[in-house]
Design a protein around this motif. Sequence first.
Motif, PDB file in Angstrom:
ATOM      1  N   MET A 155      42.213  39.839  53.341  1.00  0.00           N
ATOM      2  CA  MET A 155      42.498  39.614  51.926  1.00  0.00           C
ATOM      3  C   MET A 155      42.069  40.825  51.105  1.00  0.00           C
ATOM      4  N   LEU A 156      40.935  41.381  51.485  1.00  0.00           N
ATOM      5  CA  LEU A 156      40.394  42.545  50.791  1.00  0.00           C
ATOM      6  C   LEU A 156      41.297  43.766  50.994  1.00  0.00           C
ATOM      7  N   SER A 199      44.367  43.993  51.907  1.00  0.00           N
ATOM      8  CA  SER A 199      45.747  43.869  51.433  1.00  0.00           C
ATOM      9  C   SER A 199      45.897  44.274  49.964  1.00  0.00           C
ATOM     10  N   GLU A 236      38.723  37.254  55.354  1.00  0.00           N
ATOM     11  CA  GLU A 236      38.419  37.831  54.052  1.00  0.00           C
ATOM     12  C   GLU A 236      38.650  39.352  54.062  1.00  0.00           C
ATOM     13  N   LEU A 237      38.406  39.985  55.200  1.00  0.00           N
ATOM     14  CA  LEU A 237      38.663  41.418  55.307  1.00  0.00           C
ATOM     15  C   LEU A 237      40.155  41.695  55.097  1.00  0.00           C
TER      16      LEU A 237
END
Lengths: 401, 401
Positions: A68-69, A71, A65-66
Amino acid sequence: MKTVVQKYGGTSVGGIEKIQAVAKRVAERKNKGDQVVVVLSAMGKTTDKLISMAKEISATPTRRELDMLMSTGEQVSISLLSIALNEMGYESIALTGFQAGIETQGYHTKAKIQNIDVEKVKNYLNDGKIVVVAGFQGMNENGDITTLGRGGSDTTAVALAAKLECVCEIYTDVDGIYAVDPRLFPTAKKLDVISYEEMLEMASLGAGVMETRAVEIGQKFGVPMYVALSSGKWPGTYIKEFDVTMESKAITGLSVSDKDLMVTVNHVPYNSQNISMIFQELAKKDVNIDMISQTAPSHGMVNVSFTATKTDEDIVLEIMETLKENFKDIEIDIERDITKLSVVGIGMRSQSGVAAKMFKIFADHNIGFKQVTTSEIRISYTIATKDAQRAIEEVAKEFDL
Amino acid sequence: MKTVVQKYGGTSVGGIEKIQAVAKRVAERKNKGDQVVVVLSAMGKTTDKLISMAKEISATPTRRELDMLMSTGEQVSISLLSIALNEMGYESIALTGFQAGIETQGYHTKAKIQNIDVEKVKNYLNDGKIVVVAGFQGMNENGDITTLGRGGSDTTAVALAAKLECVCEIYTDVDGIYAVDPRLFPTAKKLDVISYEEMLEMASLGAGVMETRAVEIGQKFGVPMYVALSSGKWPGTYIKEFDVTMESKAITGLSVSDKDLMVTVNHVPYNSQNISMIFQELAKKDVNIDMISQTAPSHGMVNVSFTATKTDEDIVLEIMETLKENFKDIEIDIERDITKLSVVGIGMRSQSGVAAKMFKIFADHNIGFKQVTTSEIRISYTIATKDAQRAIEEVAKEFDL
């Protein structure tokens, strides 16, 4: 028609006006008739801000998730640059890492580029478009967004240039590669040219201008690189294949890094499998270790020291704790106030005496060192941080850097 | 095992603490044993901020890039919610529109969901994970990121619920559907239940709580919906298939919209092809028009009026200019200070006299109207904005809303 990959870093796109300035520079190149691919980092401190939001929620945010964040940062900057270029009348298209065909593998937040399917980029270039690609990111085999680790935008740019068989220009807030970091040694000389090998050593030693992996890819695929100010004001530094004319100087540069800590494991029962096990555990968790030294065995025990980056301290400590299960007598000692100082130069291959000169400098100025390691073109020392500035000045003076 | 799709709007995820509060609400539902899919909007005013950055660069940013830019908003909120859920010990995975299998077609910034390939979502649910999906976005057949237009997160949620054949809960900053917007008529009554058809009329008339397309999909696939406060404090409103028990009241609700302007095209040579041409040009540019009225032909000429949203004014004017090329005598008149007032109710089907009552109210209170249109379950009027508040109060009183 020539193709060029230009990469602009975070400070170069740190605001709307700066993005417009980059658009102008890109347009100038396009006007020359070149096909232009632009790779961007996130605007200014965006990545740090995103990470701190995640850290407000969790001390150890899930890495997937990090990624995804984080990016999203580059996705914002490429959208805006492409809007700016279109506004100026240039056809432009923004592509996320995934859309640009960047396939990755490996750990989230530290993924590696596995392949780039450049068909889409080539088609857009052939249509006359300026292609703006998000640096630092790709997609893995599960369809998850991955990031390439800090400095990963350089890697994206050089890998794209390798695939497109073209030049890669890295525009940043420094005007080239210096023999010594000018913040540490203000009279340091700027290099006009440096070989991949020397740059690689400098980068891996923390010279800061470029990421090691980017230089490695450049070397592997023979990508001509150029590092310069994003304003284009001063001539920068070329990074290219080694050339005999470069060999006149023994030392090309001095790298200094305060980013490491030194870990010493005392009282390890001497046996090559034990030592191997320590480093295998570190490798499993993707901890980059650098300088390794080991004492001679005494009473069947050895002391092993290595340096690792300070940001990995938590993981290193965790691994060291698990080691105690196997080796109950070991003691772990961590030194944080150390500086890694390295001299680099292809000239060392043919000119001897560099090591001797270095040892003499340390002796003459009463500077102790904790570790020393050598490669064909570099010598590195771990010294106390309090001695670093003196050492830098004396070495730079001696080798005319 | 039951599945539920919960959608949380922008104000519900407007900050780190609010995201953590949503995570708790989602976790409570998961604890009940349900499979939970969460659809999120961007945090607070993020989308507006992103658009204003683009507008600083260009008055007409390329829509493809605008979509790429805006889609980062939801990507940030889903990453953070998933991090929060994982931190609380719940296995969670964040998916962008593309990763969630949302395939779109049509114009950038106004794309439509073509299909959802829910295999991936189902697999993650079956693995016991909470699936957090970015609302408002998808990917088209070119691999470009698209957005679904304002309120598109509702559409994402309902479409996912349709594919997963489950309930869709819309959590927002209002506690349900009211017979009249409480900001306009503070003593308005909250509805416990409303039929799809009525909700559709209310939504399309600007009732604001839910997007028309979301309700349309809900109706088409029979998705049971529930609109309530994100805190879960008060019971909300159910939206479902029409039910005989609902029929006791003639009027369910009153919708009021100030978002429209009324365009009148005077002196159009009377012939059905000419009228058709006007509306075809508007449709080509994706301009939503609503109320249409036309005068009886006089001397071979008619006047045509229609309402369109104020945000489309520029496009409408542009189209009207091009019409002058064909019809040189036409005159365009635009009224901006109009309010659209509509009464909606399935009861109208069986109870006559609603129109008569409405006309009487307008006559008794000396309120003029410019247009009137009717459907099976609604009657709409265009009136001057200065008369709107009086009209709302009188209508609400008459029909006990």
